[in-house]
Structure formats: C-alpha cells, structure tokens
Design an enzyme around this catalytic site. Structure first.
Site, short mmCIF file in Angstrom:
data_model
loop_
_atom_site.label_atom_id
_atom_site.label_comp_id
_atom_site.label_asym_id
_atom_site.label_seq_id
_atom_site.Cartn_x
_atom_site.Cartn_y
_atom_site.Cartn_z
N ARG A 123 -10.58 -3.11 -4.17
CA ARG A 123 -10.14 -1.82 -4.35
C ARG A 123 -10.94 -1.08 -5.66
O ARG A 123 -10.32 -0.63 -6.49
CB ARG A 123 -8.62 -1.91 -4.96
CG ARG A 123 -7.84 -2.21 -3.60
CD ARG A 123 -7.77 -1.51 -2.56
NE ARG A 123 -6.85 -1.99 -1.48
CZ ARG A 123 -7.61 -2.88 -0.34
NH1 ARG A 123 -8.85 -3.10 -0.52
NH2 ARG A 123 -6.81 -3.38 0.50
N SER B 93 0.50 2.11 -2.43
CA SER B 93 0.52 1.07 -3.35
C SER B 93 0.53 1.33 -4.83
O SER B 93 -0.48 1.98 -5.33
CB SER B 93 -0.30 -0.20 -2.77
OG SER B 93 -0.13 -0.65 -1.63
N GLU C 277 -2.91 0.74 -9.11
CA GLU C 277 -3.73 1.11 -8.05
C GLU C 277 -3.78 2.63 -8.01
O GLU C 277 -4.77 3.48 -7.53
CB GLU C 277 -3.32 0.53 -6.66
CG GLU C 277 -4.38 0.86 -5.60
CD GLU C 277 -3.93 -0.09 -4.39
OE1 GLU C 277 -4.20 0.58 -3.10
OE2 GLU C 277 -3.82 -1.18 -4.46
#
Length: 324
Positions: A183, A232, A302
């Site tokens: 990520r 998320s 995130e």
C-alpha cells in the site's frame, strides 16, 4: 471561520489564467468531492481540460503556492480548516480514458474508475484485473498507493506510469521507478500521475466474469458499500488484520459525533449523519490509541488526511494514550 482565501490566490496567477480551458473554483467545498462528504474548502481548485491544459496551469503557478492533487476522493479525509493553496482535480473527460495498447495491455487515465479497467479487461479476455472490481477509487490513486484487494495489487500489473512534475515536465516511470511496497509507492510526492500502462494475460471471459462476480459478492457482503466511507481506514500490520485488532478493543460500532467504525466491517469508518472531519479523525486516532495500549501495535492510516485543523480543534495522534 474560513481559513483560506481563493479569490486572493486566483489574483496572484495573473492574466495567464484566461488561456486555460479547465475550471478554476475559488473556495471549493471539498465535502462535495470526498466520499466521506465532510471537510473544509480548497483555497483554489483547478480541473484541467487535458494534459496540455494541466501543463499550462503548472507553468503559471508560483513556486511558493502549495499544490495538492486529488482523484475521486474515495480514500481521502479533508480537515475542516480546508486545504491551502491549489487543489488539482483531474477531469474525467481529459484523464479518464481507457484503451488497448498491444497484446494484453491496457492504458488507463488517472481518473478512470478502478472497476472500469476490470470490465474492459474482461471484455477483451485479459486476465489479472478482476481484483480492481472490488476497489473503490480511480487509477491515479491505485498507482500512488499500490492499491490491492482479493489477492491482487497494482504492482503486479503496472508496466509504466506517465506523470507531470510541478514545473509541467512529462515523465515516464517504470515499475522499478515506482518503488512499490505494501500500500505504498516511493515515487516522488510532487509528481501528478496522468495515466498508467498495465499488462495482464490471456484468459477466458467466463473465468474472468466468475472471478469478478465473486469479488463483487464478497465486497457487498462484508463491506458497508452503501455508506459514506473512505474504504479501509488502516493498513494491515504485518502478521495481523487491522479489523481483528480493532474488534479486540471493542471498536466495532464505536461512535464519536457523527462518525462510526462500521458494525459490518470495523476497519471501515463511516459518516452516519453529519460528521465533521474532526469527528472522523478523532475516532480514528482513538482507535489507534486503544489498539496501541492493548497490543503495542501502531496502526497506520490508509486513509489520506489533508489540510488544516480548525483553531482549537487539532486531533493528536493516538488519542487517549499518555505515552508511546
């Protein structure tokens, strides 16, 4: 109280703005842009008509003016004090294209929705893209954060990325240049991604369709897809699932103001009413504090958080924790 002044900033750009074909909006409400539907104003928003228009604008922009780039606002929280400087929001008309480019290769514009590249791949018997069907947001954000889901991630498919720098110069980055991790990309923050070239593999359409149907069904079953959410909230720490850590501290369903950790999937933060960005970030940092106190694990956001806090309303990291 307004913390930004778009008209004043617009005046600084001078008469060159008359040549622009895109839209300039002083004091643009960011709650209309983000999926959380919360947050303050962008001091000046520019939506370029196409790449040439973007380059023209960047050459007008003084070096001391802060520059922020946003996509469709899916994993973005803009603080209530707004974003100082210029916010560039790429337009679907100029940056949303999709086209085949060689065998099993697709070029996608930065503002193209992730699920559209999955659909195009299926239509052309190209496998490897079904995971995008379960990711909210657009290709530009996927390139920046190495977005992934259901066992796939962007780094597996990207070949090269087109970008423009602050001075309006065009760059082509290879996958190695992007420096992908979980990520994360280590590509320079100042680059504005405008398109990506992706490669899949030959696969029967029926198999791709079955995979996409499974992705869609899973997402609709376990995620609050009809809520005002940014996806998320926290990255999964190595060896752990963020939602399990949140569940263990009783975070499922926790509310602060109009913000709540979803009861369906507790790593999804949702705006259940008229939450402010302060409510949402305060809730997130409260969860981080509770998880850290119990497990010693520091959850990493995130969701991208941008902008200024309102005076007297700053959210501190790890709310409720006396020491780290």
């Amino acid at each position: 109280m307004k913390q930004v002044d778009g008209e004043k900033l617009l005046a600084r750009l001078g008469p060159g703005v008359d040549a622009l074909r895109g839209r300039l909006t002083p004091d643009a409400p960011m709650d209309r842009v983000t999926w959380f539907q919360a947050g303050g104003l962008a001091e000046l928003m520019f939506q370029p008509h196409d790449r040439d228009d973007l380059v023209t604008f960047l050459k007008l922009l003084p070096d001391d003016v802060p520059l922020t780039v946003v996509g469709v606002g899916s994993n973005l929280l803009v603080r209530d004090g707004g974003i100082p400087g210029v916010v560039i929001r790429l337009s679907a008309k100029g940056f949303g294209g999709l086209e085949l480019e060689g065998e099993n290769r697709i070029r996608a514009g930065a503002i193209c929705p992730d699920k559209h590249i999955a659909a195009m791949a299926m239509d052309n018997n190209i496998g490897g893209f079904a995971f995008y069907y379960g990711i909210p947001g657009s290709i530009g954000g996927a390139l920046r954060m190495n977005a992934g889901a259901n066992g796939g991630e962007t780094a597996e498919r990207v070949i090269e990325v087109e970008a423009v720098d602050r001075q309006g110069n065009l760059h082509v980055l290879s996958k190695a240049d992007m420096g992908y991790g979980y990520r994360h990309s280590s590509a320079p923050e100042g680059l504005i991604f405008i398109s990506g070239l992706f490669e899949g593999f030959s696969q029967e359409k029926s198999a791709i369709r079955a995979e996409m149907d499974a992705v869609r069904q899973h997402r609709e079953t376990v995620q609050p897809v009809k809520e005002k959410t940014g996806g998320s909230t926290f990255k999964n720490p190595e060896g752990h699932s963020a939602w399990e850590l949140i569940d263990e501290v009783g975070g499922r369903g926790l509310m602060i103001g109009g913000a709540q950790m979803s009861s369906l999937h507790c790593n999804f933060m949702i705006n259940v009413g008229h939450a402010t960005a302060y409510d949402l970030e305060y809730l997130g940092e409260t969860i981080r504090g509770q998880v850290f106190e119990q497990s010693g694990i520091k959850l990493q956001w995130e969701i991208k958080r941008l902008g200024l806090f309102m005076p007297g309303s700053e959210v501190k990291p790890f709310m409720g924790v006396t020491s780290e």
